[in-house]
Design an enzyme around this catalytic site. Sequence first.
Site, mmCIF file in Angstrom:
data_model
loop_
_atom_site.group_PDB
_atom_site.id
_atom_site.type_symbol
_atom_site.label_atom_id
_atom_site.label_comp_id
_atom_site.label_asym_id
_atom_site.label_seq_id
_atom_site.Cartn_x
_atom_site.Cartn_y
_atom_site.Cartn_z
ATOM 1 C CD GLU A 151 -19.530 -3.135 8.383
ATOM 2 O OE1 GLU A 151 -19.586 -4.226 7.761
ATOM 3 O OE2 GLU A 151 -18.651 -2.280 8.167
ATOM 4 C CE LYS A 163 -4.504 0.537 2.048
ATOM 5 N NZ LYS A 163 -5.524 -0.012 2.925
ATOM 6 N NE ARG A 196 -22.626 -5.100 3.942
ATOM 7 C CZ ARG A 196 -21.524 -5.063 3.215
ATOM 8 N NH1 ARG A 196 -20.390 -5.433 3.733
ATOM 9 N NH2 ARG A 196 -21.558 -4.643 1.975
HETATM 10 C C1 LIG Z 1 -19.199 -2.388 4.769
HETATM 11 C C2 LIG Z 1 -17.999 -1.504 4.871
HETATM 12 N N1 LIG Z 1 -17.382 -1.331 6.057
HETATM 13 C C3 LIG Z 1 -16.302 -0.528 6.140
HETATM 14 C C4 LIG Z 1 -15.822 0.113 5.051
HETATM 15 C C5 LIG Z 1 -14.662 1.071 5.159
HETATM 16 N N2 LIG Z 1 -13.504 0.603 4.383
HETATM 17 C C6 LIG Z 1 -13.214 1.075 3.169
HETATM 18 S S1 LIG Z 1 -11.864 0.384 2.499
HETATM 19 C C7 LIG Z 1 -11.609 -0.562 3.868
HETATM 20 C C8 LIG Z 1 -10.421 -1.468 3.941
HETATM 21 C C9 LIG Z 1 -10.269 -2.283 2.727
HETATM 22 O O1 LIG Z 1 -9.136 -3.075 2.855
HETATM 23 P P1 LIG Z 1 -8.756 -4.054 1.694
HETATM 24 O O2 LIG Z 1 -10.000 -4.667 1.128
HETATM 25 O O3 LIG Z 1 -7.714 -4.985 2.186
HETATM 26 O O4 LIG Z 1 -8.200 -3.097 0.572
HETATM 27 P P2 LIG Z 1 -6.906 -2.145 0.602
HETATM 28 O O5 LIG Z 1 -7.400 -0.767 0.866
HETATM 29 O O6 LIG Z 1 -5.991 -2.632 1.675
HETATM 30 O O7 LIG Z 1 -6.320 -2.276 -0.750
HETATM 31 C C10 LIG Z 1 -12.603 -0.330 4.827
HETATM 32 C C11 LIG Z 1 -12.659 -0.967 6.141
HETATM 33 C C12 LIG Z 1 -16.499 -0.094 3.832
HETATM 34 N N3 LIG Z 1 -16.117 0.513 2.705
HETATM 35 N N4 LIG Z 1 -17.563 -0.896 3.778
#
Ligand SMILES: Cc1ncc(C[n+]2csc(CCOP(=O)(O)OP(=O)(O)O)c2C)c(N)n1
Length: 662
Positions: free
Chosen positions: A388, A301, A416
């Site tokens: 969630e 990242k 959700r």
């Molecule tokens: C239902 C939900 N909960 C929380 C989030 C907030 N959120 C956005 S991106 C993310 C992390 C994603 O991590 P990953 O899938 O590993 O992708 P990366 O950003 O590390 O590439 C979170 C928790 C969301 N978008 N949707």
Amino acid sequence: MSRYLDMVDAPEHVKKLTLPQLQQLAEEIRQELIAGLAKGGGHLGPNLGVVELTIALHSVFTTPKDKFVWDVSHQVYVHKILTGRKDRFRTIRQTDGLNGFALRTESEHDCFGAGHAGTALSAALGMAAARDKRGTKENIVCIFGDAALTNGISFEALNNLSHTTKKFIGILNDNEWSIAKNVGAISAYLNKLITNPRYNQLARDFENFVRRLPKGELALKLAHRAEGGFKGALTGVGLKPTTSLVESDGRGGHGSPVLFEEMGVRYLGPIDGHNLPLLISTLEFAKTCDHPIVIHILTQKGKGFEAALKQPEKFHGLGPYNAQTGETPASKPGTPPMYQDVMGQTMVKLCRTNNTIVGITAAMPSGTGMKHLEKALPERYIDVGIAEEHAVIFAAGMATMGFHPVVAIYSTFLQRAYDCIHHDVCLQNLPVIFCMDRAGLSANDGPTHHGLFDIAYLRCLPNVIAMAPANEDELADMMFTATHQNQPVFIRYPRGTAEGVPVKDQPQLLDVGKAQVVQNFSTNGQKKVALFGLGPMNTIARKAAQQLATEGYDVAVINPRFTKPLDAGTHEFFGRAADVVVTLEDHVLMGGYGSAVLELFSEKSVTTPVVRIGWPDQFIEHATTQDELRKKYGLTVENTVAKVKAQFGETPANVTRLVEVA
Ligand SMILES: Cc1ncc(C[n+]2csc(CCOP(=O)(O)OP(=O)(O)O)c2C)c(N)n1
């Protein structure tokens, strides 16, 4: 010097470039991401991590025929740049600019929109099933992060995968981070998987395949140059699965330690997600597979930007920054605190004096402010991952054992968990406290993130206490009050900076179901107007009251505090005393606070006209600022004043789509 990026206007142009040219393109895209987002901010870190992957995808597959389904889709900036949106890239997340997520209405290359996590595997599998049924041949490629695997829906899809289709390409983009560091057993499992030397060899079928490709020997050489541990070192490797083929019944290899294979999905990896030739070869291989496959890639990242590599959490998504140093501007002296920080600091305060309280987050320690609790009292803090539904039921379980769990989830993500709120919390009348941040607009994120529906979806459920503070001090009071209730409590508050009201050292108990009269009628006024401003809209109500007072109106301002139970006495009293009632809410009009007032007035036969100000029955787009959208849709002081005057026939109705008169 001209850039390859300048020549790439569509995915077919990517296919024309040689490997060194593609590598140069990757570098140019990184520079464009870093420079292009510096002014307005955005999801820099995740996008820097998928530059090579996205180039490889567009080299091997052909959208829009082939489908790329991105989980959350906050990492689609490179995809947007490569699919004809390069010239608008610097408008991203701004008014009339590109949306920050995949959006079907924005491009034919965005086959599925998102913003919430954990949806991609299901959506992609649905597409694969549809393709199989209609007998066409397009490739469905699903790109999901390691944190997506903390989400239940992802596993529901994996469970269903091998029984549904034989042709499916999943790409697990593993960077070890959610927004914060990824948590839980799956994260630990992935870690074990990629540090297991047993997998440090290429699968024979994959190797044979790659050898036949034009640049195959090179890719293999790179892939074999695996030295040391994988994690962190990110050396290129293609892994051997425990069984190279899926069993004929669609199930995975027997006794395989590999989770995916047990689910009937061929696992390949981990491979270096920044090694372009290896990625291209692997995707070419995946294209030929006649069984579902997941390719596990390791990425960093923030790759290519020192500041982002050092602070992955901060650079997951951020506002403006310095493109050279990564520094972000300090907030101006006197800026009020963020609501999320007040919530986190209040949690620490409450936990110190009441040991039944615990804080729960679903992978959002910073965004919700729970990080304050994590730091101060780590034993009272729980991060369950992007889960969630689990968070809510888990809290319900704790509540049955005498705890007062505080679940901090953004209003939009809590949607959700609606059944869990209904079935597990409200039906059993359990004292779970919900802190719903981002209730209202999340302007630059847009419709996936606006929290405009929670009053409506909660106020119909029995046992609920639902509140909305007008300022940060009241938020602390509401949290304190919530810990004294023996039933579910929901507190909604907006994104961003609070009102600048000092927060008392010791929060106070509020009377449940009692509104606050901020300003009563004066006795001599002629035209009486009662303004009921809920939450942050109370500030707008007060300002409108000031203006109306200068024009001879006698105005009362009420802070309703509770949307459930509604303060029937105060609403009825002012409803009868006023010539016009105005309700203001940062929520959709349909089913919201104003609707609750109308229901009450109907029951009590209060016939005073009610002007409701709130959001219309449509999904609200993204914009640079909240104020722009409020202005466009009439959630403003000016519109409130104009609507009141129109009620008295003083000015023609200033037509704004928002305002309804009952
Ligand atoms: C239902 C939900 N909960 C929380 C989030 C907030 N959120 C956005 S991106 C993310 C992390 C994603 O991590 P990953 O899938 O590993 O992708 P990366 O950003 O590390 O590439 C979170 C928790 C969301 N978008 N949707």
